[in-house]
Design a protein around this motif. Structure first.
Motif: not given
Length: 200
Positions: A140-143, A171-178, A183-190, A192-197
């Motif tokens: 989700w961040a490599r581009d 990173m320990k808390r949320f990278l496994p979730l992502l 997720v493939k893009t920064p928007l998808e990552a956001c 996914a995190l918002n839904e989890h929180l």
């Protein structure tokens, strides 16, 4: 003709050297670092064989003179630091009354600025640079372009909070979730995190 080519090569070489450690914002930051200069130069030496991480380290060090932690506390008449534990108060008004009582008893309100360029050590910087690059390699961040990475992923602080290991903890808390969400893009990552929180 040969003299012109030699001159161009020497000019390019000198420009490249000047971008490393001598001159410019980087050298200015190193000059301002005082006794902490060895720590900052150790970071640059650590990455001397990795040009991208070296550039990232230069970016952080060049910007350090503008960043600091703010330590807020009360100083007792005996010269001891005291920070009220805000979790122990029911509301803002109760905390305000406590602080007012401190000043009536002779406590002084203090706000110390601890500049990063004078205080951040090499191990902290190296760890944060490595963790930032680890995050940047995620799908989700490599581009994300390098300049955007430097501005939004690389920094180890947001404002004037105390320096901490928050990046590693998050990173320990949320990278496994992502990772599991794929997720493939920064928007998808956001998203996914918002839904989890929201569900926590």
């Amino acid at each position: 003709m040969m003299r012109i080519i030699t001159y161009i090569i020497l000019s390019c070489f000198m420009a490249a050297c000047s971008q490393n450690r001598s001159g410019g914002e980087l050298e200015q930051a190193l000059k301002l670092s005082g006794e902490n200069r060895n720590a900052l130069e150790a970071v640059l030496d650590h990455y001397k064989h990795d040009s991208l991480k070296y550039r990232a380290a230069c970016f952080l060090i060049k910007n350090m003179p503008y960043h600091y932690s703010q330590e807020d506390y009360y100083l007792s008449p005996e010269g001891e630091k005291y920070r009220p534990d805000i979790c122990k108060f029911k509301n803002k008004e109760e905390l305000g009354m406590h602080c007012d009582s401190l000043t009536r008893c002779g406590y002084l309100e203090k706000h110390d600025m601890i500049y990063d360029v004078l205080s951040v050590d090499s191990s902290f910087l190296i760890k944060n640079i490595d963790l930032a690059f680890m995050a940047w390699k995620k799908p989700w961040a490599r581009d994300v372009p390098f300049d955007v990475f430097c501005t939004y992923i690389l920094p180890y602080r947001v404002q004037t909070e105390q320096i901490s290991s928050l990046r590693e903890e998050m990173m320990k808390r949320f990278l496994p979730l992502l990772d599991s969400a794929g997720v493939k893009t920064p928007l998808e990552a956001c998203v996914a995190l918002n839904e989890h929180l929201k569900s926590v």
